[in-house]
Every structure is written in structure tokens, then in C-alpha cells.
Design a protein around this motif. Structure first.
Motif, PDB file in Angstrom:
ATOM      1  N   LYS A 176       0.829  -1.211   0.000  1.00 13.27           N
ATOM      2  CA  LYS A 176       0.000   0.000   0.000  1.00 13.27           C
ATOM      3  C   LYS A 176       0.859   1.255   0.000  1.00 13.27           C
ATOM      4  O   LYS A 176       0.615   2.204  -0.766  1.00 13.27           O
ATOM      5  CB  LYS A 176      -0.941   0.005   1.201  1.00 13.27           C
ATOM      6  N   GLU A 177       1.886   1.298   0.837  1.00  9.23           N
ATOM      7  CA  GLU A 177       2.747   2.474   0.903  1.00  9.23           C
ATOM      8  C   GLU A 177       3.496   2.672  -0.419  1.00  9.23           C
ATOM      9  O   GLU A 177       3.662   3.809  -0.881  1.00  9.23           O
ATOM     10  CB  GLU A 177       3.746   2.335   2.055  1.00  9.23           C
ATOM     11  N   THR A 178       3.931   1.585  -1.031  1.00 13.36           N
ATOM     12  CA  THR A 178       4.627   1.666  -2.314  1.00 13.36           C
ATOM     13  C   THR A 178       3.764   2.365  -3.362  1.00 13.36           C
ATOM     14  O   THR A 178       4.216   3.275  -4.062  1.00 13.36           O
ATOM     15  CB  THR A 178       5.013   0.263  -2.810  1.00 13.36           C
ATOM     16  N   PHE A 179       2.518   1.931  -3.463  1.00 12.29           N
ATOM     17  CA  PHE A 179       1.645   2.503  -4.488  1.00 12.29           C
ATOM     18  C   PHE A 179       1.067   3.851  -4.078  1.00 12.29           C
ATOM     19  O   PHE A 179       0.779   4.692  -4.936  1.00 12.29           O
ATOM     20  CB  PHE A 179       0.549   1.505  -4.865  1.00 12.29           C
ATOM     21  N   ASP A 180       0.924   4.092  -2.786  1.00 13.06           N
ATOM     22  CA  ASP A 180       0.503   5.420  -2.333  1.00 13.06           C
ATOM     23  C   ASP A 180       1.532   6.479  -2.730  1.00 13.06           C
ATOM     24  O   ASP A 180       1.181   7.590  -3.131  1.00 13.06           O
ATOM     25  CB  ASP A 180       0.311   5.438  -0.806  1.00 13.06           C
ATOM     26  N   LYS A 181       2.809   6.141  -2.608  1.00 12.15           N
ATOM     27  CA  LYS A 181       3.862   7.116  -2.924  1.00 12.15           C
ATOM     28  C   LYS A 181       3.854   7.520  -4.393  1.00 12.15           C
ATOM     29  O   LYS A 181       4.045   8.691  -4.722  1.00 12.15           O
ATOM     30  CB  LYS A 181       5.241   6.559  -2.545  1.00 12.15           C
ATOM     31  N   ILE A 182       3.617   6.558  -5.282  1.00 10.86           N
ATOM     32  CA  ILE A 182       3.670   6.902  -6.705  1.00 10.86           C
ATOM     33  C   ILE A 182       2.404   7.612  -7.191  1.00 10.86           C
ATOM     34  O   ILE A 182       2.348   8.035  -8.344  1.00 10.86           O
ATOM     35  CB  ILE A 182       3.969   5.665  -7.581  1.00 10.86           C
ATOM     36  N   MET A 183       1.434   7.771  -6.312  1.00  9.38           N
ATOM     37  CA  MET A 183       0.286   8.591  -6.662  1.00  9.38           C
ATOM     38  C   MET A 183       0.646  10.080  -6.684  1.00  9.38           C
ATOM     39  O   MET A 183      -0.016  10.883  -7.326  1.00  9.38           O
ATOM     40  CB  MET A 183      -0.878   8.360  -5.685  1.00  9.38           C
ATOM     41  N   THR A 184       1.711  10.442  -5.975  1.00  3.39           N
ATOM     42  CA  THR A 184       2.088  11.858  -5.874  1.00  3.39           C
ATOM     43  C   THR A 184       3.517  12.137  -6.318  1.00  3.39           C
ATOM     44  O   THR A 184       3.902  13.291  -6.459  1.00  3.39           O
ATOM     45  CB  THR A 184       1.923  12.355  -4.422  1.00  3.39           C
TER      46      THR A 184
END
Length: 255
Positions: free
Chosen positions: A198-206
Motif C-alpha cells: 500500500k505504501e509503495t503505491f501510495d507514494k507513486i500517486m504523488t
């Protein structure tokens, strides 16, 4: 608008429901098996059929949502049965001219679909194309009714989008499947990975994925990479070990 859906798989199921929920009428649902056709037709209050010859003219758009390998044959049969109707396929990697008709187009929703999980079509980027401007306007009218993110894009750019999507979605998911298998083989629950994922993909949202890349390859930590490769070789042979090394090299070449 009145729409007919050719197909009853993952994408067909999701787009048919989105179209119905926006107040459009679904006329027919076609599938190779009546069981599949009826299952989706019952959801969207349409007539099911397992015969293309049963599909009648009169819909504004006929959406072909079948697997890529079946598309040429299905399109050919539809053109023969419905020579003057607007036929639209949903494939990311297939040219519009796979449909040998004057009234043809594409409505490609770039998303991963499953029958068991409903998605919010409003946020899905949809890429449209048509042979002529009048049909493009019809496709755009439908697309903008189900999505807030509609783009006019030709077949070549759509292929590039689909290629990028394979890396971003399919390959990424496969890596998670490998991680799941490794953990299962060592009696560790995959649940422990989910906050990390989740954190991996949350980061690439921004932030750019290139900027936030971490891990032993990004640090050029050769000792750790060699250890990982040895574990993979001993447990799984060369295939996953080779993939690990190729991905590590690709990370180092890109950052």
C-alpha cells in the motif's frame, strides 16, 4: 442511448453495469455460452443470446468486449450481420481497422477488471477513436456519460498506453504473486506484505516512481543481491533468480 454488449467477461460485465447505471438501455448481451450471456443480461435487464445472428440493428453502439484473440472473428461476423451499425471494440492493443466497416471505433477503458469487484468508472481514463466525426461524437457522448476522463487517441498511442499498462499493472501484480509464493513456501502470511504494498503505491500517486525507488538494487548493495539470488537459485532454480537479476539491472539502469 441504446447499447448492445458483445461479450460477458470481466470488462464486458463492468462496462455494461456502468452504462446501465447511467440510464442507458442495454439491448442485447452476447456470449459464446447462453449461461454467461444470461447471467450478465439479467443484471442489466437485456436480452441474452449466444448467436450473433440473433442481434438486431437499432442500437446506437455495439460494444465488442471480447479477448483480443477472438476479436477479428467476432468483428467479422458482426460486420456481416450489422453492416450499417456502429461497431466499437474495447481493446488497448488492437487497431481500429480490425473492424472492416465504415462505421467503426474504439472505446478503451484503461483499467484492470474482475467480475467480482465493481470499479468506479467515473475515474477510469477512457481512450476513444472513430472512423468519422459523427461516430466519434456518439462514442464520446457515451464515454463521457460513464467517465470524467475521456481522451481522443489514435491506435498507435493506444498501443503504447497498453504496453505501459502491462508494466504498471500486470507485471507489478505478477511480482506480488511471486512474493506471495515465496512467503507461502516458508510458512509466512502474505498479509504482512500488504502495508508495504500500500505504501509503495501510495507514494507513486504523488511522486515519480523513479524518484521513490528503494531497495538493494537502488543502493547497489551487491552482498544482499547475491544472497537473494542464491536463495532463489537453491529453492526455485534459475527462472525466478534470472528475473530477480534482470529487474535489479533494470532498476540500476533507469535510476
Amino acid at each position: 442511448m441504446t447499447i448492445s454488449i458483445i461479450g460477458a467477461g470481466n470488462l464486458a460485465t463492468n462496462i455494461a453495469q456502468a452504462i446501465k447505471e447511467k440510464g442507458h438501455n442495454i439491448q442485447y448481451v452476447f456470449s459464446r455460452t447462453m449461461e454467461s450471456a444470461k447471467k450478465l443480461a439479467d443484471i442489466v435487464h437485456a436480452s441474452p443470446t449466444d448467436s450473433i445472428s440473433d442481434i438486431k440493428p437499432g442500437a446506437d453502439i455495439y460494444i465488442i468486449a471480447v479477448k483480443d484473440s477472438a476479436l477479428p472473428d467476432v468483428a467479422q461476423k458482426l460486420v456481416k450481420n450489422l453492416p450499417n451499425q456502429l461497431l466499437v471494440h474495447t481493446a488497448g492493443s488492437i487497431d481500429m481497422d480490425v473492424i472492416k466497416a465504415n462505421r467503426r471505433g474504439v472505446l478503451y477503458p484503461m483499467q484492470t477488471f474482475s467480475k467480482f469487484k465493481k470499479v468506479d468508472f467515473n475515474n477510469i481514463h477512457c481512450f476513444i477513436e472513430a472512423e468519422n466525426i459523427n461516430d466519434l461524437n456518439i462514442i464520446n457522448q457515451l464515454a463521457t456519460s460513464i467517465s470524467d476522463c475521456v481522451h481522443q487517441t489514435d491506435s498507435q498511442k493506444r498501443k503504447i498506453l497498453h504496453l505501459a499498462a502491462v508494466f504498471a499493472c500486470n507485471f507489478a501484480n505478477h511480482c506480488e504473486a511471486i512474493a506471495e509464493k515465496i512467503l507461502q513456501d516458508y510458512d509466512i502470511s502474505f498479509e504482512v506484505m500488504k502495508p508495504l504494498i500500500k505504501e509503495t503505491f501510495d507514494k507513486i500517486m504523488t511522486t515519480s516512481p523513479k524518484v521513490v525507488q528503494t531497495g538493494p538494487a537502488a543502493r547497489n548493495d551487491k552482498n544482499v543481491m547475491d544472497m537473494h539470488a542464491k536463495i532463489l537459485q537453491q529453492r526455485y532454480g534459475s527462472q525466478i533468480e534470472t528475473l530477480y537479476k534482470q529487474l535489479s539491472n533494470s532498476i540500476q539502469n533507469l535510476i
